[in-house]
Design a protein around this motif. Structure first.
Motif, PDB file in Angstrom:
ATOM      1  N   PRO A   1     -13.504 -68.666  21.175  1.00 15.05           N
ATOM      2  CA  PRO A   1     -13.497 -67.283  20.697  1.00 15.05           C
ATOM      3  C   PRO A   1     -14.869 -66.633  20.856  1.00 15.05           C
ATOM      4  O   PRO A   1     -15.900 -67.277  20.675  1.00 15.05           O
ATOM      5  CB  PRO A   1     -13.107 -67.402  19.225  1.00 15.05           C
ATOM      6  N   LEU A   2     -14.876 -65.343  21.207  1.00 18.58           N
ATOM      7  CA  LEU A   2     -16.115 -64.586  21.382  1.00 18.58           C
ATOM      8  C   LEU A   2     -16.911 -64.504  20.079  1.00 18.58           C
ATOM      9  O   LEU A   2     -18.134 -64.527  20.093  1.00 18.58           O
ATOM     10  CB  LEU A   2     -15.791 -63.177  21.892  1.00 18.58           C
ATOM     11  N   VAL A   3     -16.214 -64.385  18.950  1.00 21.70           N
ATOM     12  CA  VAL A   3     -16.866 -64.306  17.637  1.00 21.70           C
ATOM     13  C   VAL A   3     -16.323 -65.417  16.749  1.00 21.70           C
ATOM     14  O   VAL A   3     -15.181 -65.853  16.904  1.00 21.70           O
ATOM     15  CB  VAL A   3     -16.635 -62.924  16.975  1.00 21.70           C
ATOM     16  N   ASP A   4     -17.133 -65.876  15.806  1.00 23.34           N
ATOM     17  CA  ASP A   4     -16.705 -67.012  14.981  1.00 23.34           C
ATOM     18  C   ASP A   4     -15.630 -66.660  13.965  1.00 23.34           C
ATOM     19  O   ASP A   4     -15.029 -67.540  13.369  1.00 23.34           O
ATOM     20  CB  ASP A   4     -17.892 -67.693  14.309  1.00 23.34           C
ATOM     21  N   TYR A   5     -15.356 -65.380  13.771  1.00 20.56           N
ATOM     22  CA  TYR A   5     -14.310 -65.006  12.823  1.00 20.56           C
ATOM     23  C   TYR A   5     -12.955 -64.769  13.489  1.00 20.56           C
ATOM     24  O   TYR A   5     -12.001 -64.388  12.830  1.00 20.56           O
ATOM     25  CB  TYR A   5     -14.725 -63.806  11.970  1.00 20.56           C
TER      26      TYR A   5
ATOM     27  N   VAL B   1     -10.688 -63.880  10.279  1.00 20.00           N
ATOM     28  CA  VAL B   1     -10.934 -64.359   8.913  1.00 20.00           C
ATOM     29  C   VAL B   1     -12.244 -63.759   8.404  1.00 20.00           C
ATOM     30  O   VAL B   1     -13.130 -63.418   9.190  1.00 20.00           O
ATOM     31  CB  VAL B   1     -10.995 -65.904   8.823  1.00 20.00           C
ATOM     32  N   VAL B   2     -12.347 -63.631   7.099  1.00 18.07           N
ATOM     33  CA  VAL B   2     -13.542 -63.110   6.450  1.00 18.07           C
ATOM     34  C   VAL B   2     -14.015 -64.087   5.389  1.00 18.07           C
ATOM     35  O   VAL B   2     -13.284 -64.997   4.992  1.00 18.07           O
ATOM     36  CB  VAL B   2     -13.273 -61.735   5.780  1.00 18.07           C
ATOM     37  N   HIS B   3     -15.238 -63.866   4.933  1.00 15.41           N
ATOM     38  CA  HIS B   3     -15.754 -64.546   3.747  1.00 15.41           C
ATOM     39  C   HIS B   3     -15.455 -63.594   2.595  1.00 15.41           C
ATOM     40  O   HIS B   3     -15.961 -62.471   2.560  1.00 15.41           O
ATOM     41  CB  HIS B   3     -17.258 -64.780   3.853  1.00 15.41           C
ATOM     42  N   GLU B   4     -14.617 -64.034   1.662  1.00 12.31           N
ATOM     43  CA  GLU B   4     -14.227 -63.183   0.542  1.00 12.31           C
ATOM     44  C   GLU B   4     -14.915 -63.657  -0.731  1.00 12.31           C
ATOM     45  O   GLU B   4     -14.842 -64.832  -1.097  1.00 12.31           O
ATOM     46  CB  GLU B   4     -12.715 -63.234   0.362  1.00 12.31           C
ATOM     47  N   CYS B   5     -15.594 -62.710  -1.408  1.00 14.49           N
ATOM     48  CA  CYS B   5     -16.271 -63.026  -2.666  1.00 14.49           C
ATOM     49  C   CYS B   5     -15.235 -63.371  -3.727  1.00 14.49           C
ATOM     50  O   CYS B   5     -14.282 -62.611  -3.951  1.00 14.49           O
ATOM     51  CB  CYS B   5     -17.117 -61.826  -3.113  1.00 14.49           C
ATOM     52  N   GLN B   6     -15.421 -64.480  -4.381  1.00  9.41           N
ATOM     53  CA  GLN B   6     -14.492 -64.897  -5.423  1.00  9.41           C
ATOM     54  C   GLN B   6     -14.700 -64.137  -6.721  1.00  9.41           C
ATOM     55  O   GLN B   6     -13.832 -64.134  -7.585  1.00  9.41           O
ATOM     56  CB  GLN B   6     -14.606 -66.406  -5.654  1.00  9.41           C
TER      57      GLN B   6
ATOM     58  N   TYR C   1     -16.582 -59.957   3.913  1.00  9.82           N
ATOM     59  CA  TYR C   1     -17.655 -59.902   4.901  1.00  9.82           C
ATOM     60  C   TYR C   1     -17.278 -60.753   6.105  1.00  9.82           C
ATOM     61  O   TYR C   1     -16.786 -61.864   5.950  1.00  9.82           O
ATOM     62  CB  TYR C   1     -18.965 -60.433   4.304  1.00  9.82           C
ATOM     63  N   PHE C   2     -17.568 -60.252   7.303  1.00 10.01           N
ATOM     64  CA  PHE C   2     -17.320 -61.047   8.494  1.00 10.01           C
ATOM     65  C   PHE C   2     -18.438 -62.061   8.710  1.00 10.01           C
ATOM     66  O   PHE C   2     -18.206 -63.139   9.228  1.00 10.01           O
ATOM     67  CB  PHE C   2     -17.156 -60.157   9.732  1.00 10.01           C
ATOM     68  N   ASP C   3     -19.651 -61.720   8.310  1.00 11.76           N
ATOM     69  CA  ASP C   3     -20.754 -62.660   8.448  1.00 11.76           C
ATOM     70  C   ASP C   3     -20.903 -63.482   7.173  1.00 11.76           C
ATOM     71  O   ASP C   3     -20.450 -63.099   6.106  1.00 11.76           O
ATOM     72  CB  ASP C   3     -22.056 -61.924   8.778  1.00 11.76           C
ATOM     73  N   ARG C   4     -21.554 -64.643   7.306  1.00 15.71           N
ATOM     74  CA  ARG C   4     -21.766 -65.509   6.152  1.00 15.71           C
ATOM     75  C   ARG C   4     -22.797 -64.871   5.227  1.00 15.71           C
ATOM     76  O   ARG C   4     -23.761 -64.266   5.664  1.00 15.71           O
ATOM     77  CB  ARG C   4     -22.275 -66.882   6.612  1.00 15.71           C
TER      78      ARG C   4
END
Length: 139
Positions: free
Chosen positions: A7-11, A22-27, A33-36
């Motif tokens: 994949p071109l991007v890690d998400y 996929v995203v990083h979702e705040c619990q 956020y797409f970035d870490r």
């Protein structure tokens, strides 16, 4: 011969059912956020989980790009898509890049496309959006 897809991007997730983002979702507050992140910009929480992004959405902003750096084919349509509450930047494919073909509220869906195969046999894969009523053709 099976070609490894990269994949071109890690998400962008491939090989886990339908291609999806996929995203990083705040619990703590649900911000996405797409970035870490080490901490959430909204609530300062530090607990995140991966969450899928809806594959369908609507165009909330767009621009027909006619000037770009060398190597990029123009014109093309850059879009901001609301995918079930997550805003995603991408390009619109599968339709001519003309003002009569794009509108705010246009229903779209995620698609992937080949960026080419390198000498080792690995295929680069990018993502874009196509009008929701577009067929399943290679875009």
């Amino acid at each position: 011969m099976n070609v490894a897809q990269v994949p071109l991007v890690d998400y962008l997730r491939l090989g886990e059912g339908e291609p999806h983002l996929v995203v990083h979702e705040c619990q703590g507050c649900g911000a996405r956020y797409f970035d870490r992140r080490n901490a959430c910009a909204r609530c300062t929480g530090d607990a995140f989980e991966r969450a899928p992004v809806a594959r369908e959405g609507v165009v909330v902003s767009f621009s027909i790009v006619s000037v770009a750096p060398p190597g990029l084919e123009v014109p093309f349509v850059a879009v901001m898509v609301d995918c079930g509450g997550t805003l995603v930047k991408g390009n619109l494919r599968g339709t001519a890049p003309e003002i009569d073909n794009v509108r705010l509220g246009l229903p779209v869906r995620l698609t992937t496309y080949s960026l080419g195969v390198d000498p080792t046999g690995a295929e680069g894969v990018g993502f874009a959006f196509v009008p929701a009523d577009a067929g399943e053709r290679d875009v």
